[in-house]
Design an enzyme around this catalytic site. Structure first.
Site, short mmCIF file in Angstrom:
data_model
loop_
_atom_site.label_atom_id
_atom_site.label_comp_id
_atom_site.label_asym_id
_atom_site.label_seq_id
_atom_site.Cartn_x
_atom_site.Cartn_y
_atom_site.Cartn_z
N CYS A 175 -6.34 -57.94 106.51
CA CYS A 175 -6.56 -58.08 105.07
C CYS A 175 -6.73 -56.72 104.42
O CYS A 175 -5.98 -55.79 104.75
CB CYS A 175 -7.67 -59.06 104.71
N ARG A 176 -7.66 -56.58 103.50
CA ARG A 176 -7.65 -55.37 102.67
C ARG A 176 -8.00 -54.09 103.41
O ARG A 176 -7.43 -53.04 103.16
CB ARG A 176 -8.62 -55.55 101.51
#
Lengths: 220, 220
Positions: B182-183
DNA sequence: TATTTATTCAACCAATCACTTGACTACTTG
DNA sequence: CAAGTAGTCAAGTGATTGGTTGAATAAATA
């Protein structure tokens, strides 16, 4: 969204820690200290003198940098010697410099204003520099104080601190380009050295290179 | 020494500009905003919601980031859309992350505490990840919101936002490793995805990769 | 034109900041 | 042990910060 409620406090803690490092970089005095330490380890006293601040204030800044883990201090007898806590800190400072340099146009204006026309002392970039030294058409001089040279320097560079340039100027060859570098892109010493050299008829240039940043990977 | 007296005011001006960038990185809220913008451009409203702050406050933070030239805003009808002002800003954030990660032991403690045993969801590093995807032994999923995937993602990754994982879980192959990212290194979504997948009997892992940082050069 | 929505600006408050001053601790040397 | 030097700590000051609230713009739409 989704897991925000769970995440909040963990996320906040993480960003707080990151901000600790950010805060360390948020004071011009601290940045100056960091650049000094990027050249060589130093005692508190000597850092204070270099950045022109009181010892107490300098010590407090160093505490903050220590809390952010950007510097470490070790006691050596009477003295406490501070140094950057790793190569990656140099790289971080380098990135900060580059980002500022790239985006803040005021910095370039300042530089041309101070250095005169920047192409008046045409900087030489990293790669052509290396080639020129190899094929012998250029001589590289490091104009920082001797201790900083001793702590690490570009391969093949001679140590000639600015304030001793006058005295050693005769020993430099007149048939090659003299390329000077110092602490960083805004360090004035190399510019001064170039001016002195040119006044004596030398073909002199500033190197477009930040002194300790040869460790920090490639110069793009 | 030497040219200090001349240098002072120029040097101070330079360090003040550098400190402007440092200051921009000195607030946890601003760092959160920057990480959000590193995923994709966004409107003020949506940033405010994402970082859980008032619109007015978010706007003021954005002004500060703009002053430091880390973000730019362009008006598009009713909205103002902010984005990072360059790749190098991503690289700077990446360095900041790495330095903090390397030196601040509390961060690792936080992470293991939150993610459970970190090796319980053994992260996969960048290089082995690429190999595994090439030779087909792994499937890479991007668990960020769709817009962030659309704005850019790792080559070969499927978009399956965490909150839709449940619904799409059947479509994933059971005979391969599922690798989720993810981020960034502290983004909890990939960990949650891994947990969900494992609960269903999948062989799942987190990727040790920061989403937008594939642009930011190599992962050491 | 009046209304609505997105963003910015201005005024304000508590907390933090950089720096000063002066006292305190740590270590070395006589 | 006393004296001296290097560094840290503590308290205080004015300036700046992150956040709030409410009013002011700016653009789209009715």
């Amino acid at each position: 969204m989704g897991c925000n409620t769970h995440t909040r406090t963990f996320k906040n803690a993480v960003y707080d820690h990151l901000a600790t490092v950010g805060k360390a970089l948020s004071s011009s005095t601290r940045l100056e200290i960091l650049e000094v330490l990027a050249q060589a380890p130093r005692t508190v006293d000597s850092i204070a003198a270099e950045v022109d601040q009181s010892v107490a204030n300098t010590s407090q800044h160093l505490q903050k940098l220590k809390k952010a883990r950007l510097v470490t201090g070790r006691r050596d007898g009477l003295y406490v010697i501070y140094s950057l806590s790793g190569e990656d800190v140099v790289e971080l400072l380098d990135k900060l410099n580059r980002v500022a340099d790239e985006h803040i146009k005021e910095l370039e204006e300042l530089a041309t204003e101070f250095f005169g026309e920047r192409d008046g002392l045409e900087a030489v970039d990293h790669h052509t520099l290396l080639e020129r030294i190899k094929d012998g058409t250029a001589v590289l001089i490091d104009v920082r104080p001797e201790e900083e040279y001793d702590a690490g320097h570009l391969p093949g560079a001679l140590s000639i601190p600015v304030d001793e340039l006058e005295a050693h100027i005769e020993s430099l060859p007149t048939d090659r380009t003299i390329v000077a570098y110092c602490r960083g892109p805004y360090c004035a010493w190399s510019a001064e050295a170039v001016n002195q050299l040119r006044a004596r008829g030398y073909d002199a240039r500033r190197a477009d290179v930040s002194a300790p940043f040869w460790k920090a990977g490639d110069q793009t």
